[in-house]
Design a protein around this motif. Sequence first.
Motif, PDB file in Angstrom:
ATOM      1  N   ARG A 132      10.929-136.499 -12.964  1.00 47.14           N
ATOM      2  CA  ARG A 132      10.347-137.362 -11.936  1.00 47.14           C
ATOM      3  C   ARG A 132      11.236-137.386 -10.689  1.00 47.14           C
ATOM      4  N   LEU A 133      10.606-137.113  -9.552  1.00 48.49           N
ATOM      5  CA  LEU A 133      11.260-137.185  -8.247  1.00 48.49           C
ATOM      6  C   LEU A 133      10.732-138.425  -7.531  1.00 48.49           C
ATOM      7  N   VAL A 134      11.633-139.306  -7.108  1.00 47.82           N
ATOM      8  CA  VAL A 134      11.256-140.546  -6.438  1.00 47.82           C
ATOM      9  C   VAL A 134      11.863-140.560  -5.042  1.00 47.82           C
ATOM     10  N   LEU A 135      11.022-140.796  -4.039  1.00 49.25           N
ATOM     11  CA  LEU A 135      11.484-140.952  -2.667  1.00 49.25           C
ATOM     12  C   LEU A 135      11.402-142.430  -2.300  1.00 49.25           C
ATOM     13  N   ASP A 136      12.537-143.040  -2.048  1.00 55.46           N
ATOM     14  CA  ASP A 136      12.565-144.415  -1.550  1.00 55.46           C
ATOM     15  C   ASP A 136      12.343-144.366  -0.044  1.00 55.46           C
ATOM     16  N   LEU A 137      11.377-145.139   0.429  1.00 51.17           N
ATOM     17  CA  LEU A 137      10.913-145.009   1.807  1.00 51.17           C
ATOM     18  C   LEU A 137      11.419-146.119   2.714  1.00 51.17           C
ATOM     19  N   LYS A 138      11.418-145.835   4.008  1.00 50.40           N
ATOM     20  CA  LYS A 138      11.771-146.825   5.020  1.00 50.40           C
ATOM     21  C   LYS A 138      10.535-147.475   5.628  1.00 50.40           C
ATOM     22  N   THR A 139       9.381-146.838   5.428  1.00 47.17           N
ATOM     23  CA  THR A 139       8.155-147.327   6.034  1.00 47.17           C
ATOM     24  C   THR A 139       6.965-146.868   5.210  1.00 47.17           C
ATOM     25  N   GLU A 140       5.812-147.372   5.507  1.00 49.35           N
ATOM     26  CA  GLU A 140       4.601-146.940   4.817  1.00 49.35           C
ATOM     27  C   GLU A 140       4.232-145.532   5.272  1.00 49.35           C
TER      28      GLU A 140
END
Length: 456
Positions: A132-140
């Motif tokens: 699983r690759l998870v990208l934590d985002l700064k915006t929608e």
Amino acid sequence: MKRERSQSVPSVSQSLRSTRFSSIRNRLAAGACLSITALLLSSSASSVCAQEKIRISSARIWPSEEYTRLTLESASAIRYTLTTVKDPDRVVVDLEDVSLTPELKRLADRIDPADPHIHAVRFGHFKPDILRLVLDLKTEVEPQAFVIQPVGTYGHRLVLDIYPAIPPDPLMAFLNNKDKAGYMLRDEPHNGTHVSSRTEIETVRSNEAARKNRPEMIRLITVAIDPGHGGEDPGAISRRGTREKNITLAIARKLKEKIDREPNMRAALTRDGDYYISLSQRLVKARQLNADLFVSVHADAFNKPHARGSSVFALSERGATSAAAGWLARKENEADLVGGVNLDIPDPFLKRTLLDLSQTATINDSLKLGKAVLSKIGNINHLHKAEVEQAGFAVLKSPDIPSILVETAFISNPDEERKLRDHGYQDKLASAILAGIKHYFADNPPLSRSRMVSLD
């Protein structure tokens, strides 16, 4: 004699015991062999399974204000599932039968703190066969994922594009540019206050007295400058390793600076960093800006180092004016294959099969522009062709914007490559292109489509 014979012949009970012990030994030996064989087979099967895991040979990331692209390259195609999660915003990509290689682990350290979209990257085994690759985002965001078959030097690629949910408006960015503080681009006046319908920016005051006190409005000429290639697509690469995408961006930036210093001109770049923009999106951006001209900057290459000189190209209605022009157009049109384009997204330009009458007129203007630019470039470099050539360049297919493609020089020629790397020579090229643009407008005044007005 009898005694000796009795000692040499075993009794019946001894023979039976010996037979039983032999049978047991044989069964134990056979069982041991089977166990060893099973272990060997299991080890071999495990080894095979390990070999079947897909290894990521390269993981690259290309951040920009417009979008951030993440590319995973491997020897075989990657199967994946893409989902988004809220509170907090995340993008989750499940990779099937992909091993967590050091190359993947290093991706976390490659996230630029200035990336406007991605905060961090994490990996973990969701299931034994799912990484699983998870990208934590700064915006929608609005993510897109697609795969690309091997092309050029690339293997199979999984591309993940992270677009902001509210995409940046090229016109708004254009207006907010501080190079010409106090001025803005707007449509032809309608009842004194109408501004671009796309942005609905109400900046022109309706007070008649205030309007009379403002300086007289003058025509603002808008030039869209397109640095060829970028990101996954390096363009041509010289023997020394010089990449076309870097040369084109350097020249385009210098050209923009010079245009912005002109009192009645302003320029915008289709890309202002090392990332890829599709051929059709370059045209879309130019039209969103209400551009009067479109200039695509390139640095040619050929398989023989003696080829040299600058060239200017325009779109053709019927076919290439030379075999070389046709070859170059096919090569440049392949940029989307290398750069990576999501084929599921409709393309309003590249699928056009017929050219309408307005585009015929646009091509005529493009030829005039190309001739003016070519004459000025000829003052600083040898011309590969003395005339503007034509071919089916996809990036020139805007139906209503005069468009040219400038091949500044051959990056594959050692002497010209040395010039292209020189900042002073890049400056001369930019000045020559600007001189050609100004010469074109001196003979072909722009239509009253947009104006520049002073703001309080």
